[in-house]
Structure formats: C-alpha cells, structure tokens
Write a protein that holds these residues in place. Structure first.
Motif, short mmCIF file in Angstrom:
data_model
loop_
_atom_site.label_atom_id
_atom_site.label_comp_id
_atom_site.label_asym_id
_atom_site.label_seq_id
_atom_site.Cartn_x
_atom_site.Cartn_y
_atom_site.Cartn_z
N HIS A 17 -1.09 -5.88 3.20
CA HIS A 17 -0.99 -4.66 4.01
C HIS A 17 0.15 -3.85 3.42
N HIS A 25 -1.83 3.50 4.36
CA HIS A 25 -1.82 2.03 4.32
C HIS A 25 -3.06 1.52 3.60
N CYS A 171 -5.05 2.55 11.22
CA CYS A 171 -5.07 1.40 10.32
C CYS A 171 -5.39 0.11 11.08
N LEU A 173 -5.17 -2.88 10.03
CA LEU A 173 -4.20 -3.94 9.72
C LEU A 173 -2.97 -3.82 10.64
N CYS A 174 -2.58 -2.58 10.93
CA CYS A 174 -1.49 -2.35 11.90
C CYS A 174 -1.93 -2.90 13.25
ZN LIG Z 1 -1.32 -0.30 8.55
#
Ligand SMILES: [Zn+2]
Length: 183
Positions: A17, A25, A171, A173-174
């Motif tokens: 990430h 990102h 995002c 992943l966040c």
């Molecule tokens: Zn992210």
C-alpha cells in the motif's frame, strides 16, 4: 524476456500500500533502480529495449534523469549509439545536460524506466527535438499508462502493467486498514 519476473527477483516490484509522489495510493510500486543496479540485468534490459530499433540508424538515445540515465546508457550500448540524458529545467521542462551534444538531424530514441503519464519521457524527447534531433521512437521498460501515453512516434514497452491507482478517499487499502508506505 520476463521483465516483471526480473523486477520481482531484484526487489524492484513492491506489493502493499504505497503513497505515490502524485499523492495517490497504489497496491504496487516499481523501483527500477533496484533492478538496474545489476549491470548484467541492466544490459539485458537495454538489449531488449533496443531490439525493435536495431534496423534503424540511431545516433543517440536520451532518457530523463535520474531514472533514464542508466537506461539510456545500456540501450545506446546495444545500438552502438551515444547516451544522452535530460535534466529538469526551469518552467517544468527538461533540457539536455550541458556537454552532451545533438547535431542537427541526429536520429534518436527516448527511453524511460516506468511510464505512468509519460510526462518525463515526453519532456526529454522534446528537449532533444529542440536541440535539433529527429525522434525515431520511444521505449519504456514498463508502461503503466493503460495505453494513454503517446509520443507521436512508435512506442515500445517490455511489459504493460495495469495497476490500480486510487484517490485516498476511495482507496480500498485505506478502508481495509493496510499500513501506508511513502515511496
Ligand atoms: Zn490508501
């Protein structure tokens, strides 16, 4: 040549990430320097990039500093051409490194490690054109532009990579709480 395998093997392809310089990102980050630190791999990549242009008369190869310096050298070596590079200039453009010369009508190709928008490669190409060079082609080790990068000359890449890039608010992943690494 399986160039992505070479990236993996040399630690040049990172998965996780990442906060890119653009502020976006991505689950993927390419650091080509980790691959090019190995002269034999660099030479092999240079020969592969040079291959589509070996029937052309090429006087020099140019790359944008810093990423394009080693690459320009190894491609030029494969083509029996000179290796030039362009560096950042005022007003967001690029200029050819002083001491490196372009003769009017010199035929060249422009090379870059990773093309995302293609902006740096285009600036290096434009600098060589302003100096009197005639562009024959452009080449990148990895094309991440999803086909959007265009240079007005034939463009070759050793691999095309469709890696998602996210705006921070959207995002995944966040959202999943994966730690963010700055690169
Ligand atoms: Zn992210």
């Amino acid at each position: 040549m399986d160039v992505l395998e070479l990236y993996r093997k040399t630690g040049a392809l990172l998965e996780g990430h990442f906060l890119l310089r653009s502020g976006k990102h991505s689950p993927l980050f390419l650091q080509t320097a980790a691959l090019l630190q190995h002269p034999l791999y660099a030479e092999a990549v240079g020969a592969a990039l040079a291959a589509p242009f070996e029937d052309e008369e090429i006087d020099f190869v140019i790359g944008p500093a810093i990423g394009g310096v080693v690459l320009s050298f190894v491609v030029a070596r494969a083509l029996g051409a000179r290796a030039l590079f362009a560096e950042k200039a005022a007003a967001g453009g690029m200029t050819i490194r002083p001491g490196l010369e372009v003769n009017p009508g010199d035929r060249f190709i422009a090379v870059e490690d990773v093309v995302t928008t293609g902006a740096s490669l285009k600036k290096a190409l434009d600098a060589a054109v302003r100096a009197g060079g005639v562009p024959v082609g452009a080449a990148a080790v990895i094309d991440r532009s999803s086909g959007a990068a265009r240079f007005g000359v034939p463009f070759e890449a050793l691999a095309r990579l469709e890696a998602p890039v996210y705006d921070p608010p959207s995002c995944p992943l966040c959202k999943a709480g994966v730690p963010l690494k700055e690169v």
